[in-house]
Scaffold this motif. Structure first.
Motif, PDB file in Angstrom:
ATOM      1  N   ARG A   1       0.830  -1.203   0.000  1.00  0.00           N
ATOM      2  CA  ARG A   1       0.000   0.000   0.000  1.00  0.00           C
ATOM      3  C   ARG A   1       0.865   1.254   0.000  1.00  0.00           C
ATOM      4  NH1 ARG A   1      -1.968   3.791   3.083  1.00  0.00           N
ATOM      5  NH2 ARG A   1      -0.689   3.133   4.848  1.00  0.00           N
ATOM      6  N   LEU A   2       1.923   1.241   0.791  1.00  0.00           N
ATOM      7  CA  LEU A   2       2.825   2.390   0.844  1.00  0.00           C
ATOM      8  C   LEU A   2       3.529   2.606  -0.493  1.00  0.00           C
ATOM      9  CD1 LEU A   2       4.396   1.872   4.401  1.00  0.00           C
ATOM     10  CD2 LEU A   2       2.667   3.557   3.727  1.00  0.00           C
ATOM     11  N   GLU A   3       3.861   1.516  -1.178  1.00  0.00           N
ATOM     12  CA  GLU A   3       4.503   1.630  -2.490  1.00  0.00           C
ATOM     13  C   GLU A   3       3.557   2.268  -3.501  1.00  0.00           C
ATOM     14  OE1 GLU A   3       7.531   1.108  -3.935  1.00  0.00           O
ATOM     15  OE2 GLU A   3       8.226   1.046  -1.859  1.00  0.00           O
ATOM     16  N   VAL A   4       2.278   1.871  -3.446  1.00  0.00           N
ATOM     17  CA  VAL A   4       1.285   2.453  -4.344  1.00  0.00           C
ATOM     18  C   VAL A   4       1.150   3.944  -4.069  1.00  0.00           C
ATOM     19  CG1 VAL A   4      -1.178   2.491  -4.965  1.00  0.00           C
ATOM     20  CG2 VAL A   4      -0.008   0.315  -4.656  1.00  0.00           C
ATOM     21  N   GLU A   5       1.116   4.327  -2.801  1.00  0.00           N
ATOM     22  CA  GLU A   5       1.001   5.742  -2.444  1.00  0.00           C
ATOM     23  C   GLU A   5       2.215   6.538  -2.925  1.00  0.00           C
ATOM     24  OE1 GLU A   5      -1.733   5.348   1.611  1.00  0.00           O
ATOM     25  OE2 GLU A   5       0.333   6.058   1.737  1.00  0.00           O
ATOM     26  N   LYS A   6       3.400   5.958  -2.777  1.00  0.00           N
ATOM     27  CA  LYS A   6       4.619   6.640  -3.216  1.00  0.00           C
ATOM     28  C   LYS A   6       4.612   6.857  -4.724  1.00  0.00           C
ATOM     29  CE  LYS A   6       9.669   6.153  -3.139  1.00  0.00           C
ATOM     30  NZ  LYS A   6      10.797   5.275  -2.713  1.00  0.00           N
ATOM     31  N   LYS A   7       4.253   5.811  -5.464  1.00  0.00           N
ATOM     32  CA  LYS A   7       4.193   5.909  -6.923  1.00  0.00           C
ATOM     33  C   LYS A   7       3.146   6.926  -7.354  1.00  0.00           C
ATOM     34  CE  LYS A   7       2.890   3.194 -11.008  1.00  0.00           C
ATOM     35  NZ  LYS A   7       2.390   1.878 -11.485  1.00  0.00           N
ATOM     36  N   ALA A   8       1.968   6.889  -6.695  1.00  0.00           N
ATOM     37  CA  ALA A   8       0.875   7.789  -7.051  1.00  0.00           C
ATOM     38  C   ALA A   8       1.232   9.239  -6.761  1.00  0.00           C
ATOM     39  CB  ALA A   8      -0.394   7.393  -6.295  1.00  0.00           C
ATOM     40  N   LYS A   9       1.946   9.484  -5.663  1.00  0.00           N
ATOM     41  CA  LYS A   9       2.301  10.859  -5.303  1.00  0.00           C
ATOM     42  C   LYS A   9       3.282  11.448  -6.309  1.00  0.00           C
ATOM     43  CE  LYS A   9       3.455  13.727  -1.340  1.00  0.00           C
ATOM     44  NZ  LYS A   9       3.728  13.760   0.120  1.00  0.00           N
ATOM     45  N   ILE A  10       4.274  10.653  -6.710  1.00  0.00           N
ATOM     46  CA  ILE A  10       5.248  11.127  -7.698  1.00  0.00           C
ATOM     47  C   ILE A  10       4.553  11.413  -9.022  1.00  0.00           C
ATOM     48  CG2 ILE A  10       7.262  10.460  -9.059  1.00  0.00           C
ATOM     49  CD1 ILE A  10       8.210   8.844  -6.627  1.00  0.00           C
ATOM     50  N   LEU A  11       3.682  10.490  -9.445  1.00  0.00           N
ATOM     51  CA  LEU A  11       2.970  10.652 -10.713  1.00  0.00           C
ATOM     52  C   LEU A  11       2.100  11.904 -10.698  1.00  0.00           C
ATOM     53  CD1 LEU A  11       2.062   9.569 -13.496  1.00  0.00           C
ATOM     54  CD2 LEU A  11       0.311   8.239 -12.287  1.00  0.00           C
ATOM     55  N   CYS A  12       1.342  12.085  -9.600  1.00  0.00           N
ATOM     56  CA  CYS A  12       0.434  13.221  -9.512  1.00  0.00           C
ATOM     57  C   CYS A  12       1.207  14.538  -9.489  1.00  0.00           C
ATOM     58  CB  CYS A  12      -0.439  13.092  -8.274  1.00  0.00           C
ATOM     59  SG  CYS A  12      -1.727  14.347  -8.154  1.00  0.00           S
ATOM     60  N   SER A  13       2.316  14.586  -8.755  1.00  0.00           N
ATOM     61  CA  SER A  13       3.124  15.811  -8.690  1.00  0.00           C
ATOM     62  C   SER A  13       3.640  16.191 -10.073  1.00  0.00           C
ATOM     63  CB  SER A  13       4.296  15.621  -7.727  1.00  0.00           C
ATOM     64  OG  SER A  13       3.839  15.392  -6.411  1.00  0.00           O
ATOM     65  N   ASP A  14       4.093  15.193 -10.825  1.00  0.00           N
ATOM     66  CA  ASP A  14       4.602  15.449 -12.180  1.00  0.00           C
ATOM     67  C   ASP A  14       3.487  15.952 -13.099  1.00  0.00           C
ATOM     68  OD1 ASP A  14       7.088  14.677 -11.369  1.00  0.00           O
ATOM     69  OD2 ASP A  14       6.962  12.647 -12.190  1.00  0.00           O
ATOM     70  N   LYS A  15       2.306  15.361 -12.974  1.00  0.00           N
ATOM     71  CA  LYS A  15       1.172  15.744 -13.825  1.00  0.00           C
ATOM     72  C   LYS A  15       0.684  17.156 -13.508  1.00  0.00           C
ATOM     73  CE  LYS A  15       0.672  12.139 -16.450  1.00  0.00           C
ATOM     74  NZ  LYS A  15       0.805  12.253 -17.929  1.00  0.00           N
ATOM     75  N   ILE A  16       0.725  17.538 -12.235  1.00  0.00           N
ATOM     76  CA  ILE A  16       0.315  18.885 -11.840  1.00  0.00           C
ATOM     77  C   ILE A  16       1.212  19.924 -12.507  1.00  0.00           C
ATOM     78  CG2 ILE A  16       0.255  20.498  -9.891  1.00  0.00           C
ATOM     79  CD1 ILE A  16      -0.762  18.187  -8.159  1.00  0.00           C
ATOM     80  N   VAL A  17       2.513  19.643 -12.530  1.00  0.00           N
ATOM     81  CA  VAL A  17       3.459  20.548 -13.190  1.00  0.00           C
ATOM     82  C   VAL A  17       3.217  20.551 -14.697  1.00  0.00           C
ATOM     83  CG1 VAL A  17       5.890  20.975 -13.691  1.00  0.00           C
ATOM     84  CG2 VAL A  17       5.194  20.259 -11.392  1.00  0.00           C
ATOM     85  N   GLU A  18       3.020  19.373 -15.254  1.00  0.00           N
ATOM     86  CA  GLU A  18       2.818  19.250 -16.704  1.00  0.00           C
ATOM     87  C   GLU A  18       1.567  19.980 -17.168  1.00  0.00           C
ATOM     88  OE1 GLU A  18       1.518  15.642 -19.676  1.00  0.00           O
ATOM     89  OE2 GLU A  18       3.037  15.193 -18.157  1.00  0.00           O
ATOM     90  N   LEU A  19       0.480  19.874 -16.389  1.00  0.00           N
ATOM     91  CA  LEU A  19      -0.787  20.500 -16.757  1.00  0.00           C
ATOM     92  C   LEU A  19      -0.897  21.948 -16.265  1.00  0.00           C
ATOM     93  CD1 LEU A  19      -3.132  17.468 -15.948  1.00  0.00           C
ATOM     94  CD2 LEU A  19      -2.424  18.263 -18.212  1.00  0.00           C
ATOM     95  N   LYS A  20       0.135  22.399 -15.529  1.00  0.00           N
ATOM     96  CA  LYS A  20       0.191  23.773 -15.019  1.00  0.00           C
ATOM     97  C   LYS A  20      -1.033  24.119 -14.170  1.00  0.00           C
ATOM     98  CE  LYS A  20       2.968  25.369 -18.942  1.00  0.00           C
ATOM     99  NZ  LYS A  20       3.067  26.310 -20.086  1.00  0.00           N
ATOM    100  N   LEU A  21      -1.341  23.234 -13.237  1.00  0.00           N
ATOM    101  CA  LEU A  21      -2.487  23.436 -12.357  1.00  0.00           C
ATOM    102  C   LEU A  21      -2.066  24.209 -11.117  1.00  0.00           C
ATOM    103  CD1 LEU A  21      -4.101  19.884 -12.584  1.00  0.00           C
ATOM    104  CD2 LEU A  21      -4.793  21.955 -13.795  1.00  0.00           C
ATOM    105  N   ASP A  22      -2.904  25.155 -10.707  1.00  0.00           N
ATOM    106  CA  ASP A  22      -2.613  25.989  -9.547  1.00  0.00           C
ATOM    107  C   ASP A  22      -3.104  25.286  -8.279  1.00  0.00           C
ATOM    108  OD1 ASP A  22      -1.820  28.046  -7.965  1.00  0.00           O
ATOM    109  OD2 ASP A  22      -3.509  29.368  -8.448  1.00  0.00           O
ATOM    110  N   MET A  23      -2.380  24.239  -7.896  1.00  0.00           N
ATOM    111  CA  MET A  23      -2.740  23.454  -6.719  1.00  0.00           C
ATOM    112  C   MET A  23      -1.475  22.839  -6.139  1.00  0.00           C
ATOM    113  SD  MET A  23      -4.447  20.239  -8.794  1.00  0.00           S
ATOM    114  CE  MET A  23      -4.630  19.129  -7.403  1.00  0.00           C
ATOM    115  N   SER A  24      -1.555  22.465  -4.872  1.00  0.00           N
ATOM    116  CA  SER A  24      -0.402  21.873  -4.198  1.00  0.00           C
ATOM    117  C   SER A  24      -0.815  20.530  -3.608  1.00  0.00           C
ATOM    118  CB  SER A  24       0.099  22.804  -3.094  1.00  0.00           C
ATOM    119  OG  SER A  24       1.158  22.209  -2.379  1.00  0.00           O
TER     120      SER A  24
END
Length: 232
Positions: free
Chosen positions: A92-115
């Motif tokens: 479960r922790l591995e899934v969370e780690k992978k998901a957090k990295i993916l989401c952070s990268d996508k937020i930057v890629e899509l230029k979303l104003d969120m943290s």
């Protein structure tokens, strides 16, 4: 599925137990009370407990406490965690780690104003919840589509306030103590600038704001006393 089955087989105790114990779920700052039934538990043991969010792992944080709330029901400690439980938690922790990295990268890629603040994976629901803070509304429809196509399970985006996020993350205040909200403060109540004025404090944001950036919750603790003194 296993977690759901175990939860359904082990509902909250119907009769209020004589004693309860404190269990701290995962890395939460606060412990919660559970019925231990006849399990022989010691402080520091890792156990599996029923929660409103399904089966979770926690650490025994206190010895037996007399239960004075005879009309209250408590969720149960199911068992001492075994090797299978530990492996499932690591997955479960591995899934969370992978998901957090993916989401952070996508937020930057899509230029979303969120943290992005934190990620919680719920295996029994095949769902991952992404908690984030933002100043206003965010159109994250494309973000959800990208996350779902990569992670292959249900996605939920949940916007939270800065105070709620500070409560979960924890930290230390300017007083040097751990944050009230993450240790003992049960609920947030309104804090106003007038409270600081009544107490004769310098209205310097860096002096009267907490780590969340909002007015410190402790400004309300002695406010009633100051109001009474000011009348005289």
């Amino acid at each position: 599925n296993t977690a759901v089955e175990e939860t359904s087989k082990n509902p909250p105790a119907k009769q209020s137990p004589r004693f309860v114990i404190g269990v701290r779920i995962l890395d939460q700052a606060k412990s919660e009370l559970y019925s231990s039934d006849d399990l022989q538990l010691k402080v520091g043991m890792v156990v599996m407990v029923n929660t409103a969010q399904g089966l979770k792992m926690g650490t025994v944080a206190s010895n037996k406490i007399p239960n004075f709330s005879k009309d209250r029901t408590f969720n149960r400690v199911l068992r001492i965690a075994n090797e299978n439980d530990i492996q499932a938690e690591n997955r479960r922790l591995e899934v969370e780690k992978k998901a957090k990295i993916l989401c952070s990268d996508k937020i930057v890629e899509l230029k979303l104003d969120m943290s992005l603040s934190r990620v919680v994976h719920q295996p029994h629901l095949n769902k991952t919840i992404f908690f984030f803070t933002a100043e206003g509304r965010v159109d994250f429809r494309q973000l959800i589509r990208d996350l779902a196509s990569n992670l292959r399970h249900r996605i939920e985006m949940r916007q939270v306030g800065v105070r709620d996020e500070a409560k979960v993350i924890g930290g230390y205040g300017v007083c040097g103590e751990t944050l009230c909200c993450s240790t003992w403060l049960p609920d947030f109540t309104p804090v106003t600038i007038k409270m600081a004025k009544n107490q004769g404090m310098a209205l310097n944001p860096s002096k009267i704001s907490g780590v969340c950036g909002r007015l410190m919750c402790c400004l309300q603790y002695e406010h009633d006393s100051y109001k009474a003194l000011l009348k005289n």
